[in-house]
Design an enzyme around this catalytic site. Structure first.
Site: not given
Ligand code: ITT
Length: 187
Positions: A36, A65
């Protein structure tokens, strides 16, 4: 068609997997972290990620994302949501907002989909709400225990997954994604 969802986040996979299956598509989970890049927008992160992943997997790929954007914190944690969640977490956001009246915030989700020899497509969804003053609920993942969506008195973490999917940023992005699939893959 089988859609391969690339995510290391189990909460995301649970929500997305359910929505994909409900529409009658097969889903495969690829639990891999894609690079990323340091970017100002979710869209840039997704486009670069898809390019990298297509070289490796060469099949229909989906990534998500997403992030939480808090108004009084200038949109923080935004694109840094995963890092902030794993470091200061929900408690850290609540501490930063102690005594602050304006608690408006939104979640945004950028879904990226690519098929071999085709261009990438992005689908954006948002959901507006407020940050609660304490953590409530055990459902969902991430910042769900502190986010109260507009029109509800409960946090996302108090709502069953199907209710959250129906009103969430991810659900909104998925509605657009499925419209696209319907027109692209008419059988
Ligand atoms: P991947 O990139 O491997 O998919 P990640 O957890 O690192 O997993 P992101 O970079 O998209 O994913 O980070 C988004 C963060 O935002 C995620 O870790 C959550 O803490 C928060 N988040 C995203 N969508 C959410 C939701 O529907 N409810 C609560 N928190 C959310």
């Amino acid at each position: 068609m089988k859609i391969s969802l690339v995510t290391t986040n189990r909460g995301k996979f649970a929500e997305i997997g359910a929505m994909i299956r409900e529409k009658g598509y097969e889903v495969e989970h690829i639990p891999v972290a894609y690079p990323e890049m340091q970017a100002e927008s979710l869209e840039m992160v997704v486009l670069q990620g898809l390019e990298w992943l297509m070289e490796k997997y060469n099949r229909p790929l989906l990534v998500d994302d997403s992030g939480l954007f808090v108004d009084c914190l200038g949109g923080f944690p935004g694109v840094y949501s995963a890092y902030v969640y794993h470091t200061i977490g929900c408690d850290g956001i609540l501490s930063l907002m102690q005594g602050i009246q304006n608690r408006e915030a939104h979640f945004a989700c950028c879904l990226g989909f690519i098929e071999p020899s085709k261009e990438a497509h992005l689908f954006i969804g948002t959901s507006n709400g407020t940050i609660s003053t304490k953590k409530i609920g055990d459902e969902g993942f991430g910042f769900d225990p502190i986010f109260v969506p507009v029109g509800y008195d409960n946090t996302f973490a108090e709502l069953p997954m199907d209710v959250k999917n129906n009103i969430s940023h991810r659900g909104a992005a998925f509605k657009k994604f499925f419209e696209y699939l319907k027109t692209e893959h008419q059988e």
